[in-house]
Write an enzyme that holds these catalytic residues in place. Structure first.
Site, PDB file in Angstrom:
ATOM      1  N   ASN A 185      -2.136   5.489 -13.430  1.00 56.31           N
ATOM      2  CA  ASN A 185      -2.430   6.187 -12.173  1.00 56.31           C
ATOM      3  C   ASN A 185      -1.377   7.276 -11.995  1.00 56.31           C
ATOM      4  O   ASN A 185      -0.221   6.978 -11.680  1.00 56.31           O
ATOM      5  CB  ASN A 185      -2.390   5.169 -11.017  1.00 56.31           C
ATOM      6  CG  ASN A 185      -2.588   5.828  -9.664  1.00 56.31           C
ATOM      7  OD1 ASN A 185      -2.892   7.023  -9.579  1.00 56.31           O
ATOM      8  ND2 ASN A 185      -2.408   5.049  -8.603  1.00 56.31           N
ATOM      9  N   TRP A 186      -1.796   8.508 -12.199  1.00 64.47           N
ATOM     10  CA  TRP A 186      -0.824   9.611 -12.159  1.00 64.47           C
ATOM     11  C   TRP A 186      -0.435   9.998 -10.727  1.00 64.47           C
ATOM     12  O   TRP A 186       0.480  10.782 -10.527  1.00 64.47           O
ATOM     13  CB  TRP A 186      -1.391  10.836 -12.898  1.00 64.47           C
ATOM     14  CG  TRP A 186      -1.653  10.607 -14.360  1.00 64.47           C
ATOM     15  CD1 TRP A 186      -1.384   9.463 -15.070  1.00 64.47           C
ATOM     16  CD2 TRP A 186      -2.234  11.519 -15.295  1.00 64.47           C
ATOM     17  NE1 TRP A 186      -1.767   9.618 -16.386  1.00 64.47           N
ATOM     18  CE2 TRP A 186      -2.295  10.873 -16.554  1.00 64.47           C
ATOM     19  CE3 TRP A 186      -2.718  12.835 -15.195  1.00 64.47           C
ATOM     20  CZ2 TRP A 186      -2.812  11.494 -17.685  1.00 64.47           C
ATOM     21  CZ3 TRP A 186      -3.232  13.446 -16.333  1.00 64.47           C
ATOM     22  CH2 TRP A 186      -3.275  12.783 -17.562  1.00 64.47           C
ATOM     23  N   LYS A 187      -1.168   9.491  -9.762  1.00 64.64           N
ATOM     24  CA  LYS A 187      -0.904   9.802  -8.341  1.00 64.64           C
ATOM     25  C   LYS A 187      -0.830  11.318  -8.147  1.00 64.64           C
ATOM     26  O   LYS A 187      -1.500  12.067  -8.853  1.00 64.64           O
ATOM     27  CB  LYS A 187       0.367   9.070  -7.866  1.00 64.64           C
ATOM     28  CG  LYS A 187       0.309   7.568  -8.164  1.00 64.64           C
ATOM     29  CD  LYS A 187       1.375   6.773  -7.487  1.00 64.64           C
ATOM     30  CE  LYS A 187       1.239   5.294  -7.866  1.00 64.64           C
ATOM     31  NZ  LYS A 187       2.212   4.446  -7.203  1.00 64.64           N
TER      32      LYS A 187
ATOM     33  N   HIS B 111      -6.084   1.750  -3.038  1.00 66.29           N
ATOM     34  CA  HIS B 111      -4.666   1.712  -3.422  1.00 66.29           C
ATOM     35  C   HIS B 111      -3.819   1.570  -2.154  1.00 66.29           C
ATOM     36  O   HIS B 111      -4.154   2.124  -1.113  1.00 66.29           O
ATOM     37  CB  HIS B 111      -4.295   2.987  -4.177  1.00 66.29           C
ATOM     38  CG  HIS B 111      -2.965   2.881  -4.837  1.00 66.29           C
ATOM     39  ND1 HIS B 111      -1.782   3.037  -4.143  1.00 66.29           N
ATOM     40  CD2 HIS B 111      -2.618   2.586  -6.116  1.00 66.29           C
ATOM     41  CE1 HIS B 111      -0.778   2.846  -4.980  1.00 66.29           C
ATOM     42  NE2 HIS B 111      -1.250   2.570  -6.173  1.00 66.29           N
TER      43      HIS B 111
ATOM     44  N   GLU C 275      -1.262   2.969  -1.229  1.00 64.44           N
ATOM     45  CA  GLU C 275      -0.853   4.249  -0.625  1.00 64.44           C
ATOM     46  C   GLU C 275      -1.976   4.831   0.222  1.00 64.44           C
ATOM     47  O   GLU C 275      -1.725   5.481   1.242  1.00 64.44           O
ATOM     48  CB  GLU C 275      -0.403   5.217  -1.729  1.00 64.44           C
ATOM     49  CG  GLU C 275       0.945   4.782  -2.315  1.00 64.44           C
ATOM     50  CD  GLU C 275       1.121   5.042  -3.802  1.00 64.44           C
ATOM     51  OE1 GLU C 275       0.373   5.870  -4.367  1.00 64.44           O
ATOM     52  OE2 GLU C 275       1.998   4.402  -4.413  1.00 64.44           O
TER      53      GLU C 275
ATOM     54  N   GLU D 136      -1.610  -5.321  -6.786  1.00 68.07           N
ATOM     55  CA  GLU D 136      -0.396  -4.510  -6.756  1.00 68.07           C
ATOM     56  C   GLU D 136       0.422  -4.857  -5.512  1.00 68.07           C
ATOM     57  O   GLU D 136       0.165  -4.317  -4.434  1.00 68.07           O
ATOM     58  CB  GLU D 136      -0.759  -3.018  -6.701  1.00 68.07           C
ATOM     59  CG  GLU D 136      -1.568  -2.517  -7.863  1.00 68.07           C
ATOM     60  CD  GLU D 136      -1.392  -1.012  -8.070  1.00 68.07           C
ATOM     61  OE1 GLU D 136      -1.003  -0.634  -9.181  1.00 68.07           O
ATOM     62  OE2 GLU D 136      -1.588  -0.234  -7.116  1.00 68.07           O
TER      63      GLU D 136
ATOM     64  N   GLY E 143       6.724   1.349  -7.435  1.00 69.43           N
ATOM     65  CA  GLY E 143       7.718   2.428  -7.448  1.00 69.43           C
ATOM     66  C   GLY E 143       9.129   1.977  -7.125  1.00 69.43           C
ATOM     67  O   GLY E 143      10.008   2.803  -6.880  1.00 69.43           O
TER      68      GLY E 143
ATOM     69  N   SER F  44       5.661  -1.378 -10.951  1.00 63.55           N
ATOM     70  CA  SER F  44       6.822  -1.283 -11.834  1.00 63.55           C
ATOM     71  C   SER F  44       6.581  -1.894 -13.222  1.00 63.55           C
ATOM     72  O   SER F  44       7.472  -2.539 -13.784  1.00 63.55           O
ATOM     73  CB  SER F  44       8.062  -1.906 -11.161  1.00 63.55           C
ATOM     74  OG  SER F  44       8.369  -1.196  -9.976  1.00 63.55           O
TER      75      SER F  44
ATOM     76  N   GLY G 262       1.957   3.191 -12.716  1.00 60.10           N
ATOM     77  CA  GLY G 262       2.247   4.454 -12.035  1.00 60.10           C
ATOM     78  C   GLY G 262       3.255   5.275 -12.822  1.00 60.10           C
ATOM     79  O   GLY G 262       2.924   5.947 -13.801  1.00 60.10           O
ATOM     80  N   GLY G 263       4.520   5.190 -12.413  1.00 59.75           N
ATOM     81  CA  GLY G 263       5.590   5.998 -13.000  1.00 59.75           C
ATOM     82  C   GLY G 263       5.600   6.040 -14.522  1.00 59.75           C
ATOM     83  O   GLY G 263       5.701   7.123 -15.120  1.00 59.75           O
TER      84      GLY G 263
HETATM   85  P1  13P Z   1       4.587   2.096 -10.353  1.00 67.17           P
HETATM   86  O1  13P Z   1       4.171   1.675 -11.727  1.00 67.17           O
HETATM   87  O2  13P Z   1       5.225   3.446 -10.315  1.00 67.17           O
HETATM   88  O3  13P Z   1       5.348   1.034  -9.657  1.00 67.17           O
HETATM   89  O4  13P Z   1       3.210   2.290  -9.517  1.00 67.17           O
HETATM   90  C1  13P Z   1       2.257   1.298  -9.548  1.00 67.17           C
HETATM   91  C2  13P Z   1       1.015   1.806  -8.920  1.00 67.17           C
HETATM   92  O5  13P Z   1       0.976   2.031  -7.730  1.00 67.17           O
HETATM   93  C3  13P Z   1      -0.148   2.052  -9.783  1.00 67.17           C
HETATM   94  O6  13P Z   1      -1.303   2.283  -9.043  1.00 67.17           O
END
Ligand code: 13P
Length: 269
Positions: free
Chosen positions: A20-22, A107, A109, A179, A185, A225, A246-247
């Site tokens: 997920n590149w956000k 998600h 967020e 999640e 993050g 993470s 994510g990251g």
């Molecule tokens: P991180 O891997 O950066 O913690 O993010 C997870 C995430 O929200 C994937 O959708």
């Protein structure tokens, strides 16, 4: 490969590593990352890889990956409506029309910053499925909810209210991502035990409503993470069918190492 519920004993559920590149990367960076990942996909790989770029780059990334095996594209969100005067929104039929297969829905967020609740998310899930988009439905508790012992009920409610309006066939089209918000993050991942416990709870919940075969057919991903260092032990858990990353999905090397971790787990099965 679609899971065959009639032959549940012989077919394995999909193992997925999704990135997920956000709201990250510019155009050139997004295309470079796509190239770097696509160029290193292995034809014999069993893991299904999904990348989820921002809307602006979705069409081009999807075109680039169209003929590649074992790699698909997801949108990060969709509207609950099909069309109309909803400035700034992007609908499921639009997303489906450019060859995208999946859409991430709910998600944390989106829940936190855009006030999306389970009932709205249920509509989005319906809209996605009506347009042949496969939902990656996210759930997960905050730290406060975990510390006060409410985490199981929170996740239960997210699943029931967001997904349990579906019939059995629709449910089997869904992917679920657990999640925990406190792990996103932060560099603090859930332990394999914590992930396994929640994933098993989710599968049991689905089994209670739709039966064991359906529950066994659904891929449940862990997100929060995930890194090359912890992926293997998380993916080793019986009910963890992959990761939503994510990251670490923004760096081709890290993301590919996470895919390798899943391949390693699969090679032992
Ligand atoms: P991180 O891997 O950066 O913690 O993010 C997870 C995430 O929200 C994937 O959708």
């Amino acid at each position: 490969m679609k899971y065959d519920t009639e032959n549940a004993n012989v077919m394995k559920r999909k193992k997925i590593v999704a990135g997920n590149w956000k709201m990250n990367l510019n155009y050139a960076e997004a295309m470079a990352l796509t190239d770097a990942i696509a160029g290193r996909m292995n034809e014999n790989q069993e893991t299904e890889v999904i990348v989820s770029p921002p809307f602006l780059f979705l069409h081009e990334v999807a075109s680039q990956l169209k003929d590649k095996a074992m790699i698909s594209v997801a949108a990060q969100n969709c509207s609950d409506k099909n069309s109309g005067a909803f400035t700034g929104e992007v609908s499921p039929p639009m997303i489906a029309s450019i060859g995208v297969d999946y859409v991430i829905i709910g998600h944390s967020e989106r829940r936190k910053y855009f006030y999306e609740d389970n009932l709205l998310l249920a509509e989005k899930v319906k809209g996605a499925l009506r347009n042949s988009l496969l939902p990656v439905y996210c759930c997960g508790e905050t730290l406060e909810q975990r510390n006060s012992g409410k985490h199981v009920n929170v996740v239960k409610q997210q699943i029931e209210e967001g997904l349990f309006h579906l019939d059995k066939m629709q449910m089997e089209e869904c992917v679920i991502a657990y999640e925990p918000v406190w792990a996103i993050g932060t560099g603090v991942n859930a332990t394999p035990q914590q992930a396994q416990e929640m994933h098993a709870m989710i599968r049991k919940l689905i089994s209670g409503k739709y039966g064991e075969k359906t529950a066994e057919s659904i891929s449940i991903l862990y997100g929060g993470s995930v890194t090359p260092a912890n992926a293997e032990e998380l993916f080793n858990c019986k009910d963890v069918d992959g990761g939503l990353v994510g990251g670490a999905s923004l760096k081709a090397d890290d993301f590919l190492r996470i895919i390798d971790a899943m391949e390693k787990v699969l090679s032992r099965e």
